[in-house]
Design a protein around this motif. Structure first.
Motif, PDB file in Angstrom:
ATOM      1  N   GLU A 106      69.898  17.656  58.478  1.00 46.11           N
ATOM      2  CA  GLU A 106      71.142  17.389  59.222  1.00 46.11           C
ATOM      3  C   GLU A 106      72.206  17.562  58.311  1.00 46.11           C
ATOM      4  N   GLY A 107      73.381  18.250  58.497  1.00 45.79           N
ATOM      5  CA  GLY A 107      74.474  18.260  57.311  1.00 45.79           C
ATOM      6  C   GLY A 107      75.284  17.160  57.589  1.00 45.79           C
ATOM      7  N   ILE A 108      75.305  16.621  58.889  1.00 42.88           N
ATOM      8  CA  ILE A 108      76.365  15.703  59.452  1.00 42.88           C
ATOM      9  C   ILE A 108      78.083  16.149  59.072  1.00 42.88           C
ATOM     10  N   LYS A 109      78.147  15.934  57.901  1.00 36.88           N
ATOM     11  CA  LYS A 109      79.653  16.586  57.455  1.00 36.88           C
ATOM     12  C   LYS A 109      79.551  16.861  56.156  1.00 36.88           C
ATOM     13  N   VAL A 110      80.664  17.531  55.497  1.00 33.08           N
ATOM     14  CA  VAL A 110      80.809  17.953  54.078  1.00 33.08           C
ATOM     15  C   VAL A 110      81.155  16.654  53.300  1.00 33.08           C
ATOM     16  N   GLY A 111      80.236  16.348  52.267  1.00 35.79           N
ATOM     17  CA  GLY A 111      80.276  15.094  51.461  1.00 35.79           C
ATOM     18  C   GLY A 111      79.368  14.054  51.856  1.00 35.79           C
ATOM     19  N   HIS A 112      78.480  14.305  52.883  1.00 35.61           N
ATOM     20  CA  HIS A 112      77.623  13.277  53.587  1.00 35.61           C
ATOM     21  C   HIS A 112      76.449  13.180  52.230  1.00 35.61           C
ATOM     22  N   GLU A 113      75.885  12.209  52.225  1.00 35.80           N
ATOM     23  CA  GLU A 113      74.924  11.802  51.158  1.00 35.80           C
ATOM     24  C   GLU A 113      73.640  11.226  51.824  1.00 35.80           C
ATOM     25  N   GLN A 114      72.465  11.824  51.520  1.00 38.82           N
ATOM     26  CA  GLN A 114      71.247  11.074  52.005  1.00 38.82           C
ATOM     27  C   GLN A 114      70.407  10.882  50.906  1.00 38.82           C
ATOM     28  N   LYS A 115      69.715   9.802  50.857  1.00 39.50           N
ATOM     29  CA  LYS A 115      68.749   9.520  49.880  1.00 39.50           C
ATOM     30  C   LYS A 115      67.610   9.860  50.073  1.00 39.50           C
ATOM     31  N   VAL A 116      66.711  10.479  49.053  1.00 43.67           N
ATOM     32  CA  VAL A 116      65.258  11.020  49.573  1.00 43.67           C
ATOM     33  C   VAL A 116      64.569  10.425  48.294  1.00 43.67           C
ATOM     34  N   GLN A 117      63.126  10.275  48.493  1.00 47.44           N
ATOM     35  CA  GLN A 117      62.260  10.194  47.452  1.00 47.44           C
ATOM     36  C   GLN A 117      61.400  11.433  47.160  1.00 47.44           C
ATOM     37  N   LEU A 118      61.721  11.857  46.190  1.00 49.71           N
ATOM     38  CA  LEU A 118      61.030  13.435  46.003  1.00 49.71           C
ATOM     39  C   LEU A 118      59.925  13.419  44.780  1.00 49.71           C
ATOM     40  N   VAL A 119      60.386  12.452  44.081  1.00 49.90           N
ATOM     41  CA  VAL A 119      59.436  12.123  42.911  1.00 49.90           C
ATOM     42  C   VAL A 119      59.173  10.480  43.049  1.00 49.90           C
ATOM     43  N   ALA A 120      58.114  10.330  41.980  1.00 47.05           N
ATOM     44  CA  ALA A 120      57.583   8.655  42.164  1.00 47.05           C
ATOM     45  C   ALA A 120      58.705   7.849  41.579  1.00 47.05           C
ATOM     46  N   ASP A 121      59.273   8.343  40.495  1.00 43.01           N
ATOM     47  CA  ASP A 121      60.079   7.440  39.580  1.00 43.01           C
ATOM     48  C   ASP A 121      61.375   7.420  39.703  1.00 43.01           C
ATOM     49  N   ARG A 122      62.260   8.233  40.713  1.00 45.90           N
ATOM     50  CA  ARG A 122      63.370   7.867  41.068  1.00 45.90           C
ATOM     51  C   ARG A 122      63.797   8.455  42.320  1.00 45.90           C
ATOM     52  N   ASP A 123      64.882   7.924  42.690  1.00 44.92           N
ATOM     53  CA  ASP A 123      65.575   8.589  43.992  1.00 44.92           C
ATOM     54  C   ASP A 123      66.363   9.943  43.725  1.00 44.92           C
ATOM     55  N   HIS A 124      66.598  10.737  44.782  1.00 46.17           N
ATOM     56  CA  HIS A 124      67.512  11.857  44.612  1.00 46.17           C
ATOM     57  C   HIS A 124      68.589  11.588  45.667  1.00 46.17           C
ATOM     58  N   PHE A 125      69.634  12.210  45.539  1.00 43.19           N
ATOM     59  CA  PHE A 125      70.895  12.135  46.838  1.00 43.19           C
ATOM     60  C   PHE A 125      71.016  13.759  47.131  1.00 43.19           C
ATOM     61  N   ILE A 126      71.025  14.110  48.626  1.00 43.21           N
ATOM     62  CA  ILE A 126      71.039  15.056  48.934  1.00 43.21           C
ATOM     63  C   ILE A 126      72.549  15.324  49.353  1.00 43.21           C
ATOM     64  N   ARG A 127      73.290  15.962  48.862  1.00 39.94           N
ATOM     65  CA  ARG A 127      74.825  16.061  49.561  1.00 39.94           C
ATOM     66  C   ARG A 127      75.098  17.213  50.007  1.00 39.94           C
ATOM     67  N   THR A 128      75.755  16.913  51.153  1.00 41.53           N
ATOM     68  CA  THR A 128      76.007  18.308  52.050  1.00 41.53           C
ATOM     69  C   THR A 128      77.273  19.011  51.550  1.00 41.53           C
ATOM     70  N   LEU A 129      77.290  20.236  51.199  1.00 42.91           N
ATOM     71  CA  LEU A 129      78.429  21.010  50.433  1.00 42.91           C
ATOM     72  C   LEU A 129      78.993  21.857  51.546  1.00 42.91           C
ATOM     73  N   SER A 130      78.291  22.253  52.557  1.00 36.62           N
ATOM     74  CA  SER A 130      79.079  22.904  53.559  1.00 36.62           C
ATOM     75  C   SER A 130      78.029  22.959  54.882  1.00 36.62           C
ATOM     76  N   LEU A 131      78.787  23.134  55.860  1.00 39.94           N
ATOM     77  CA  LEU A 131      77.896  23.244  57.227  1.00 39.94           C
ATOM     78  C   LEU A 131      77.533  24.866  57.754  1.00 39.94           C
ATOM     79  N   LYS A 132      78.642  25.623  57.117  1.00 41.43           N
ATOM     80  CA  LYS A 132      78.347  26.961  57.567  1.00 41.43           C
ATOM     81  C   LYS A 132      78.813  27.710  56.192  1.00 41.43           C
ATOM     82  N   PRO A 133      77.404  28.170  55.430  1.00 39.91           N
ATOM     83  CA  PRO A 133      75.793  27.860  55.923  1.00 39.91           C
ATOM     84  C   PRO A 133      75.774  26.197  55.685  1.00 39.91           C
ATOM     85  N   LEU A 134      74.613  25.902  56.366  1.00 41.49           N
ATOM     86  CA  LEU A 134      74.114  24.864  56.081  1.00 41.49           C
ATOM     87  C   LEU A 134      73.595  24.550  54.614  1.00 41.49           C
ATOM     88  N   LEU A 135      74.386  24.070  53.698  1.00 42.59           N
ATOM     89  CA  LEU A 135      74.169  24.064  52.289  1.00 42.59           C
ATOM     90  C   LEU A 135      74.433  22.750  51.665  1.00 42.59           C
TER      91      LEU A 135
END
Lengths: 493, 493
Positions: A106-135
């Motif tokens: 989900e992009g939600i809106k430009v600038g939205h950030e969601q925290k994810v755990q992709l590796v064991a030792d740290r968190d990452h933040f996925i930030r929405t850059l645009s909705l069209k395209p969903l980037l």
């Protein structure tokens, strides 16, 4: 009412090719590589046919393929409100279970950030850059040492030019030409004003046959072949009719393009990520799997990693990473099971995950010229004087630019959803390019996630790959299959 | 990088008020009705505080409510990067199960159509009108005879003016004013250039106290109270300091606004749709349930239908249907179970379903001035000469207009998703208004779907309503509860 009407989509959860309109441009032969030469035009029905015919006339492959032409004209008629396309031939006799719906972040809106755990030792933040395209952007997706290792592996394997101009004789094509010059004019004249503006010629990128066309070099060509006596950059029907297309081809053949004049000016190679690959390459594939939330089968059966080096002066003009979907299109990765001979093949790259492997001293941004634009209007994108797809000149005018930062991943969806949990139409807004590297070198890598817009064919492909893996051991057969599926991905533009 | 950073959201599936920033403007008292007077401004932190203080100074209710002010300042500090807000007080001792994720229709792209079966005897097509806001249209949602019946029921019940100017003495407010004129100036001066442009005053819609402000009537007021001696429409700090705010209030009180000068110029009434209501009203609620794909409890416990008549000359300037969400905000529909005394109350209208009940002879379109705009920029929306929110003058300049067509429903989401399957921030792009009816009468109806942004409180509310229904029979207690919950929905602006 405010928006233009479209024909309703099928309510069935299965991919329904008969309901699909041939939208956008046809994927041409040799398009297993990215699709930088996709024309961008409206109205779509007219455009598709125009492009297809131009392609038929001017490109050497498949020329005179009357069957394909008839097929295309048939679908174009369907597009114009005529007969629907015939139901697709079943890809094979074996039934395969319908794959589960594809996850889509989900992009939600430009600038939205969601925290994810992709590796064991740290968190990452996925930030929405645009909705069209969903980037999205994920800083620190790769560690610096991983970036360096990828560059090292690529250098050891050796990189090759990403684009070489075709050397075939253009004149060959003319012998089998089946369209009159008047018809050709009508097909190019998108706004139907009886004149060919520069932007109408620019929009047919493939006319350049690998060479990037600018308003200046089109005018230079007009001047060389005396096509535009009044020098206004606009061809009247009379001027076009007086033109000898053989002169155009001779001119194009004579003119040796420098690498800076190509659509793509870079070197690249491919790094295997399957079973038995370097552990870092395996780990990155697993991380991409967690990032995209797609089924493991899809990610594991996707293309190897492409590593690209742009030297100083390197660029990649704006393009989309995957082709449009027609009923008659097959995907490079699933054609193994398609058991069909069809004129259109494309790479079916549902997602692009792009990694920046170094910090670039100057330039080299990734530009999305029309990101989040209110509308997608090709003729605003390509104007007579400014072509926003031109990443050597006009990156500064694009809607969104991402500056390379070592370890950052950006990822986006090249296709819209179909509303049934699967892949829909190509997202026009996914148009992107690599801006001119003004200083230093730029290293990036791409992971493309391949999904067949035919849910049934993707299912069959996965089933077949699983069978090959069982029969041939853990890593021999799938690798062979993968190599075969991606044979065309290594064919140069 | 291209987009501005936001603080990361909580990864927890529960609504996490402590993570939320006070974004946009404060919902003021009496905002149980639509929120037409919500200010639209940037930067947000400054704006929120500015608006809150202006509200404190100029509006009679809650004036001098020091507790609320302190609370607000506390949260504003959090917004500026200071301390996070304290964890929300638990709404009650009873545990309630977490509600399932809210369905949200996929827009895919503008013009996309999806077929749905809402009634037994025909299909409907849901067409995407915009993605920002996520907005759809369904032609033929109501039958013509249903439209006529709704109008008839509304007429039998009787309609009342949608807006009456408050008659309280403005001077009352001044006695308790706690902000210096210099501070007030700084709060209004959004672009911090040391001057008050007309658009900076226009943006504080509530200054008009129900009267719609135009550049002309602000200049008229300046002239009447001699606030702008050089007549350039811009107040310097000196000019603002020299102004006696009591003159402003006297002027506003003296000036009797005509209905065409109000924010909203219409008549409306409410039609009950719960158990025991007219079968057509029940059927429409069921149809809305199928359309929105939301849980039955949510739709059944939502507001009654509002029926609105706009006479010739009627209008409703652009507004959002629901207020922003602060940790301290409570929803009108769930305050029954909130058991809290808090300064902000809003209607928490997750979705708006708007029905056109007749064909309008002239005008009366629904305008979404910023639909699908690349960015939401308040100062492009409100300029010194053109205020795009003004639906009497500037509907033609809005991005999207929907022409009333009898039986058509349009529906949209007033809130963004939160990424956890629940309600997130208010969608700024949902700004909409009713254009001037130039000829004839316009009849519409609204169904608002109320959802508490606090998932836990919505759960508790549903649990409590279910208990009341069990204890009090099928239709007596819930109706009472509903009436109580919507008491404020009937209070005029």
């Amino acid at each position: 009412m405010a928006a233009a009407g479209l024909r309703p989509e099928a309510g069935s959860p299965q991919w329904a090719p008969a309901e699909r309109e041939p939208a956008g441009a046809a994927a041409g032969p040799g398009d297993g590589e990215d699709a930088p030469v996709r024309p961008l035009c409206k109205p779509r029905g007219i455009c598709s046919r125009a492009y297809f015919l131009v392609l038929m006339v001017l490109v050497h492959l498949y020329l005179g393929n009357v069957l394909a032409l008839l097929l295309f004209v048939h679908y174009s008629d369907g597009d114009d409100g005529g007969h629907p396309a015939p139901p697709r031939r079943a890809p094979g006799p074996q039934p395969a279970p319908t794959p589960a719906p594809l996850a889509r972040l989900e992009g939600i809106k430009v600038g939205h950030e969601q925290k994810v755990q992709l590796v064991a030792d740290r968190d990452h933040f996925i930030r929405t850059l645009s909705l069209k395209p969903l980037l999205f952007e994920v800083p620190g997706f790769l560690r610096d040492e991983e970036c360096r290792l990828i560059i090292h592996l690529a250098q050891m394997k050796g990189l090759q030019r990403s684009q070489i101009l075709p050397t075939e004789e253009y004149e060959e094509a003319l012998g089998t030409m089946q369209v009159s010059q008047l018809d050709l004019f009508r097909l190019l004249d998108q706004n139907r004003d009886g004149r060919l503006q520069l932007r109408e010629v620019l929009a047919q990128t493939r006319l350049g046959n690998g060479r990037w066309m600018t308003p200046e070099n089109i005018q230079e060509m007009y001047s060389a072949i005396k096509a535009d006596p009044d020098g206004d950059g606009v061809l009247s029907l009379q001027e076009f009719s007086d033109m000898d297309l053989r002169d155009f081809h001779k001119y194009m053949r004579r003119h040796k393009a420098e690498s800076s004049e190509l659509v793509r000016n870079s070197h690249h190679t491919w790094l295997y990520q399957g079973e038995g690959a370097h552990q870092v390459m395996r780990a990155i594939r697993q991380r991409v799997l967690r990032l995209t939330r797609l089924p493991a089968e899809i990610v594991e059966l996707s293309e190897p990693m492409q590593v690209v080096r742009y030297g100083e002066g390197g660029h990649y003009h704006a393009h989309v990473d995957s082709g449009p979907v027609y009923p008659e299109t097959i995907c490079s990765h699933t054609k193994l099971v398609a058991n069909e001979s069809v004129p259109f093949e494309t790479s079916c790259r549902y997602m692009t995950v792009l990694f920046y492997l170094n910090n670039v001293t100057g330039g080299g941004e990734t530009v999305f010229p029309v990101a989040d634009n209110r509308t997608y209007d090709e003729m605003s994108l390509i104007q007579d004087d400014v072509d926003l797809r031109d990443t050597r000149r006009h990156c500064d005018k694009g809607n969104l630019r991402v500056r390379p930062q070592q370890g950052t991943a950006v990822f986006w969806y090249n296709y819209l959803p179909d509303g049934q949990g699967w892949v829909g139409d190509v997202d026009d807004y996914s148009l992107h390019g690599g801006c001119l590297v003004t200083r230093g070198t730029k290293w990036i890598a791409n992971n493309w996630i391949n999904v067949d817009p035919s849910r049934a064919r993707q299912a069959l492909f996965q089933q077949e790959m699983a069978r090959l893996a069982r029969e041939g051991g853990a890593d021999s057969q799938p690798e062979w299959a993968l190599d075969r599926a991606y044979r065309d991905a290594r064919v140069e533009l």
